[in-house]
Design a protein around this motif. Structure first.
Motif, mmCIF file in Angstrom:
data_model
loop_
_atom_site.group_PDB
_atom_site.id
_atom_site.type_symbol
_atom_site.label_atom_id
_atom_site.label_comp_id
_atom_site.label_asym_id
_atom_site.label_seq_id
_atom_site.Cartn_x
_atom_site.Cartn_y
_atom_site.Cartn_z
ATOM 1 N N ILE A 23 26.136 11.967 79.215
ATOM 2 C CA ILE A 23 24.749 11.819 78.699
ATOM 3 C C ILE A 23 23.765 12.594 79.850
ATOM 4 O O ILE A 23 24.495 12.611 80.961
ATOM 5 N N ASN A 33 26.952 20.930 74.200
ATOM 6 C CA ASN A 33 26.438 19.544 74.302
ATOM 7 C C ASN A 33 25.808 19.358 72.903
ATOM 8 O O ASN A 33 25.329 20.125 72.201
ATOM 9 N N ARG A 42 21.038 12.900 82.789
ATOM 10 C CA ARG A 42 20.381 11.763 83.389
ATOM 11 C C ARG A 42 19.299 12.343 84.551
ATOM 12 O O ARG A 42 19.661 13.689 84.970
ATOM 13 N N PRO A 70 28.012 8.784 72.899
ATOM 14 C CA PRO A 70 28.672 10.108 73.457
ATOM 15 C C PRO A 70 29.325 9.643 74.753
ATOM 16 O O PRO A 70 29.267 8.571 75.070
ATOM 17 N N VAL A 92 29.352 8.653 80.556
ATOM 18 C CA VAL A 92 28.345 7.872 80.274
ATOM 19 C C VAL A 92 28.705 6.324 81.118
ATOM 20 O O VAL A 92 27.979 5.410 81.085
ATOM 21 N N TYR A 141 22.876 13.836 70.920
ATOM 22 C CA TYR A 141 23.325 12.447 71.772
ATOM 23 C C TYR A 141 23.311 12.666 73.147
ATOM 24 O O TYR A 141 23.084 11.759 74.070
ATOM 25 N N GLU A 142 24.258 13.597 73.638
ATOM 26 C CA GLU A 142 24.349 13.790 74.916
ATOM 27 C C GLU A 142 23.035 14.269 75.838
ATOM 28 O O GLU A 142 22.952 13.887 77.016
ATOM 29 N N CYS A 143 22.116 14.935 75.015
ATOM 30 C CA CYS A 143 21.020 15.323 75.632
ATOM 31 C C CYS A 143 19.719 14.261 75.468
ATOM 32 O O CYS A 143 18.739 14.784 75.809
ATOM 33 N N GLY A 144 20.078 13.125 74.963
ATOM 34 C CA GLY A 144 19.128 12.141 75.107
ATOM 35 C C GLY A 144 18.254 12.271 73.858
ATOM 36 O O GLY A 144 16.948 11.943 73.778
ATOM 37 N N SER A 164 26.436 6.026 84.228
ATOM 38 C CA SER A 164 25.172 6.520 83.924
ATOM 39 C C SER A 164 23.985 5.360 84.116
ATOM 40 O O SER A 164 22.780 5.887 83.675
#
Length: 375
Positions: free
Chosen positions: A290, A254, A292, A287, A340, A257-260, A343
């Protein structure tokens, strides 16, 4: 494997605080080759107490990787896409560390001890080897090693009252992610206003074994009127709060950006850092998936120890990475990585839990959005 005995070897280390918590702890795991408590009086009771009182957490497993020497800062600039411009000896920073493809190596806290000496307080992965390899490959003039440092976290809304009894009123001046030296007897100890909960707290970086048990005993003695207890990171509280666990909610597969964590990637200024090109490309296109929060409906779910598929109209669109029942929110709370395109807030999805199909709803924010104020 439930109910089996964990066999301790030299590869699995105890901590300076182990003699004080062994008779209270009811569950442990292995993290960075050390013992980490996971439950004391039960997951829900531990969570309730954390939210109302104060706990001492033996988080010695947060190993430190020390980087010191003439090229220490140059090495750090290579290791993270975050700008280090605001890093001072009285401020610590949360820094994503990534590989060439932008995959997360770790998400540690960086502490500056002096101009050419730093600690990286790591989650569970081989950061020592990664940093040593990068330093060697670049022929940098640095020393990279793991010092004898054992973090002790003081967490909960009453944590500041307890810390003030030991370290004086100056502790009140620490703001979130501040970092400062305090006196404990003849020792100087580094204390940060940090911790893996949103209940308020501090982390004491205990160096060596000499005063570790004395510090523990003083905190327990002075915390009696505050209902202090031994504790540990709580899965209910951290999932409610959206606090990610490296190795569970995010891995090397990951990106930030995927992990916030995109806000910690200053790719315009950090073009020389490892992974800069990959991160810059992703920052422009966005990404594909993501992290959530999720509200999973129906009866209590078991604690999530494996990934659960997220589906929509029969198609897999992601996976739940952590999940548990929350008594305070009276629902099953979870974290998961999702396509995403699906999401947005309130999107209805299905979660497959051991053959049981549950309805769930996406939340763009965690259930707990603010730090609990000190009492």
């Amino acid at each position: 494997m439930q109910g089996k005995v964990l066999t301790l070897t030299k590869r699995i280390r105890t901590t300076p605080f182990s003699p004080r918590i062994e008779k209270y702890v009811n569950g442990v795991t292995v993290y960075n080759h050390m013992i980490l408590p996971t439950v004391f009086n039960g997951l829900e009771e531990d969570c309730r107490h954390l939210k109302t009182d104060v706990q001492l957490w033996d988080v010695s497993v947060q190993r430190q990787v020390e980087i010191s020497g003439k090229d220490a800062r140059k090495l750090l600039e290579k290791l993270t896409p975050r700008s280090l411009e605001n890093l001072t000896s009285e401020k610590c920073l949360y820094i994503p560390m990534v590989n060439k493809l932008g995959g997360m190596i770790n998400d540690p806290v960086l502490l500056k001890l002096d101009e050419n000496r730093y600690w990286i307080s790591i989650a569970d992965s081989g950061v020592l080897l990664w940093v040593s390899g990068v330093a060697s490959g670049l022929s940098l003039d640095v020393s990279v090693f793991e010092p004898d440092v054992f973090p002790l976290a003081i967490q909960g809304p009453k944590s500041r009252k307890l810390m003030e009894k030991i370290f004086g009123s100056e502790i009140r001046s620490l703001k979130y992610f501040d970092f400062k030296k305090f006196n404990f007897g003849s020792h100087k100890v580094n204390i940060a206003r940090t911790g893996w909960s949103k209940q308020g707290g501090f982390e004491i970086y205990v160096e060596g074994y000499d005063y570790a048990l004395n510090l523990w005993d003083e905190l327990m003695l002075n915390g009696r009127d505050l209902n202090v207890r031994p504790g540990c990171p709580n899965q209910i509280e951290r999932i409610e709060s959206g606090l990610l666990s490296y190795g569970s909610d995010m891995t090397i597969d990951n990106t930030p950006y995927e992990c916030g964590l995109g806000r910690f990637c200053n790719t315009n200024l950090k073009e020389s850092c490892i992974g800069a090109a990959a991160l810059k490309e992703e920052s422009l296109r966005g990404p594909k998936k993501i992290i959530r929060s999720f509200d999973i409906k129906g009866p209590r779910i078991p604690f999530c120890t494996n990934s659960w598929p997220i589906t929509l109209n029969g198609n897999k669109i992601g996976k739940i990475t952590s999940g548990v029942f929350s008594p305070d929110f009276d629902t099953n709370v979870a974290l998961g990585m999702i396509d995403v395109n699906f999401s947005t807030q309130g999107t209805e999805v299905k979660i497959e839990i051991d053959g049981d199909i549950r309805t769930a709803f996406v939340s763009e924010k965690p259930f707990t959005t603010k730090l609990t104020p000190f009492v």
